[in-house]
Design an enzyme around this catalytic site. Structure first.
Site, short mmCIF file in Angstrom:
data_model
loop_
_atom_site.label_atom_id
_atom_site.label_comp_id
_atom_site.label_asym_id
_atom_site.label_seq_id
_atom_site.Cartn_x
_atom_site.Cartn_y
_atom_site.Cartn_z
N LYS A 41 0.92 -1.01 -0.66
CA LYS A 41 0.12 -0.30 0.05
C LYS A 41 0.75 0.91 0.16
O LYS A 41 2.04 1.38 0.59
CB LYS A 41 -0.74 0.02 0.98
CG LYS A 41 -1.56 -0.86 1.51
CD LYS A 41 -3.12 -0.39 0.47
CE LYS A 41 -4.33 -1.88 0.80
NZ LYS A 41 -5.16 -1.90 2.00
N HIS A 44 2.36 7.18 2.21
CA HIS A 44 2.11 8.32 2.02
C HIS A 44 2.18 9.27 3.33
O HIS A 44 2.33 8.78 4.14
CB HIS A 44 0.35 8.20 1.48
CG HIS A 44 -0.78 7.68 2.30
ND1 HIS A 44 -1.07 8.36 3.57
CD2 HIS A 44 -1.59 6.82 2.69
CE1 HIS A 44 -1.99 7.77 4.69
NE2 HIS A 44 -1.79 7.13 3.62
N HIS A 47 1.48 8.59 7.20
CA HIS A 47 2.78 7.87 8.02
C HIS A 47 3.57 8.71 7.87
O HIS A 47 4.36 8.60 9.34
CB HIS A 47 3.15 6.91 6.82
CG HIS A 47 1.92 6.02 6.11
ND1 HIS A 47 1.31 5.51 5.24
CD2 HIS A 47 0.93 4.33 6.86
CE1 HIS A 47 0.40 4.61 4.57
NE2 HIS A 47 0.44 3.83 6.40
N1 ARG Z 1 -1.33 -0.93 9.11
C1 ARG Z 1 -1.76 -0.40 10.78
C2 ARG Z 1 -2.29 0.93 10.18
O1 ARG Z 1 -2.03 0.78 8.59
C3 ARG Z 1 -1.42 0.43 12.17
C4 ARG Z 1 -1.00 -1.01 13.01
C5 ARG Z 1 -0.45 -0.64 14.24
N2 ARG Z 1 -0.13 -1.29 14.92
C6 ARG Z 1 -1.08 -2.76 15.89
N3 ARG Z 1 0.10 -3.18 16.64
N4 ARG Z 1 -2.04 -2.29 15.47
O2 ARG Z 1 -3.63 0.97 9.89
#
Ligand code: ARG
Length: 483
Positions: A41, A44, A47
């Site tokens: 993904k 962007h 982030h």
């Molecule tokens: N990958 C997730 C996102 O982009 C964020 C992960 C956050 N961390 C976790 N331990 N849930 O929304």
């Protein structure tokens, strides 16, 4: 006053790079999880928040003497990878993926959804593919490749920002640890059936139910996080497990914490969600779905390019325009990010980011470079004298004293920022120091003939310079000697 300024200056000069640090953490383990993008993904502009705020919280806890582990919890697991593999097998091309991994994979993913509208069997194929992936069958190779290519792209940005990690254990890392956590939830009578799925009922606590297993037996985001929290406790025995994740996930982390509490883990209280607000662009909110994605890498490159232009225009002296443009351009974006209270939504504005006169990164770095230039003009001999015994009576004037007070406060400010998980407290303080320094520079003549006076003033310059540099480092920024 004299004793105070003398103490402060001597303390800073003696500690140098260590000034601002304390040892209240005493080597106790803390986890800071930050950035955690989803593979395949776009990485962007949204982030930037978790990435930069998280990195600064890591630096602050490190400066407080904690033993910090930085984790990038990559989103590298879920049914979408079944779809991506199906799409790649049908329409994919290795060269394209290698050249532009994320854009290409995203394109396949979009194509999958378009085609699946016409041919719903594609969805079944994707599900079956994901199940095979979960069982470690040949699909794993492809998935691993997508992950590697994505990570290469992310790492390019992390390198620009000077960020690194101790672990990239993402969601997939917990796939073999899920059966145990599900089993445990069952044993503790926390799982109930609801429309074929298994959930934890959190209604008594004012929260919506948390789905743990789908009706087909596959796990969910929160299942992975439960296994992850337990693994981290077992592995790192953390005092705090800090998650720097957007406030949109408030509910998720409330659920996570509550379930761990219901499981009887007293350390559930040490699950710390550090939320932050949205960043939007001046021309409207960025959105992945509408395809109006602004890549973080492009933002950083533009910041560098514009800074290069400004430096050329101003004709400022620097040994190395490229290096300075990078330090200042990237620093400007980072500083801007850390200027506001993290929970506030903010609008990204180029004019504000690169304003050399506002309360910005360039302003602070410019002040730093000015302090370096004063020392260069003074010459090595004068500087080394300033590092000796000084007569503090020359640095008790209003602006000198105000500057010394702010420098003195840096270690306290770092602790306050750490306890509140709020790097902007450090940012604001460095702006204050920079402003106080400029006032001092404006009010007082530093390179005077009287040697005693000059030494005392130079010592204060060195102290302020050191405080600014160490403060910037806590934000993840560099301090250019010339600008
Ligand atoms: N990958 C997730 C996102 O982009 C964020 C992960 C956050 N961390 C976790 N331990 N849930 O929304």
């Amino acid at each position: 006053k004299e004793e105070f300024v003398k103490d402060v200056v001597e303390d800073v000069l003696q500690k140098e790079g260590e000034y601002g640090k304390t040892n209240i953490g005493d080597g106790i383990p803390v986890i800071v999880e930050f950035s955690s993008p989803n593979i395949a993904k776009p990485f962007h502009i949204g982030h930037i928040r978790s990435t930069v705020i998280g990195n600064s919280i890591y630096k602050i806890y490190d400066a407080m003497g904690y033993k910090v582990t930085r984790i990038n919890h990559l989103g590298d697991y879920g049914t979408q990878f079944g779809k991506m593999i199906v799409a790649y097998r049908r329409w994919g091309n290795e060269e394209d993926v290698k050249r532009e991994p994320i854009k290409t994979l995203l394109h396949y993913y979009t194509k999958f959804h378009v085609e699946a509208e016409k041919d719903p069997t594609l969805e079944d194929e994707a599900r079956a593919t994901f199940t095979r992936l979960e069982h470690g069958e040949p699909e794993t190779m492809l998935w691993q490749w997508f992950r590697d290519e994505s990570l290469k792209e992310f790492t390019r940005v992390y390198d620009m920002l000077g960020i690194s990690y101790d672990s990239y254990a993402g969601e997939s890392f917990y796939s073999d640890k899920m059966p145990a956590i599900v089993e445990e939830l069952k044993k503790k009578n926390l799982l109930v059936e609801s429309k074929g799925a298994m959930i934890v009922d959190l209604e008594p606590y004012g929260l919506t139910p948390a789905p743990i297993l789908k009706s087909d037996g596959s796990t969910l985001y929160i299942t992975r996080d439960l296994a992850c929290a337990k693994y981290r406790k077992d592995t790192y025995n953390f005092y705090k497990n800090i998650y720097v994740v957007a406030s949109q996930q408030n509910l998720h982390f409330q659920q996570l914490k509550k379930i761990l509490e219901l499981m009887g883990y007293e350390w559930a209280k040490d699950i710390i969600h550090v939320p932050f607000g949205l960043v939007s662009l001046e021309d409207g909110t960025m959105s992945t779905r509408e395809g109006r994605v602004v890549f973080l890498e492009d933002v950083l490159n533009r910041a560098i390019a514009e800074t290069r232009d400004i430096i050329r225009e101003k004709g400022v002296a620097t040994d190395n325009i490229e290096e300075t443009a990078k330090q200042v351009g990237v620093g400007a974006v980072v500083f801007n990010e850390l200027s506001n209270n993290r929970i506030k939504d903010y609008v990204f504005s180029w004019d504000k980011v690169l304003d050399f006169n506002g309360e910005t990164g360039p302003y602070v770095q410019y002040t730093y470079a000015r302090s370096a230039s004063i020392l260069r003009n003074a010459g090595e001999e004068a500087v080394s004298k300033a590092r000796g015994t000084i007569n503090p009576s020359y640095i008790t004037g209003e602006s000198a004293y105000a500057l010394a007070k702010l420098v003195y406060k840096l270690p306290e400010v770092v602790i306050e920022a750490g306890e509140k998980y709020e790097p902007s407290i450090v940012t604001r303080h460095i702006v204050d120091i920079a402003q106080a320094f400029n006032r001092f520079y404006h009010d007082e003549h530093i390179l005077v003939d009287n040697e005693e006076e000059r030494s005392a003033k130079l010592a204060l310059v060195i102290a302020a310079k050191t405080a600014i540099k160490n403060g910037l480092a806590l934000l993840g920024m560099e301090a250019p000697e010339r600008m």
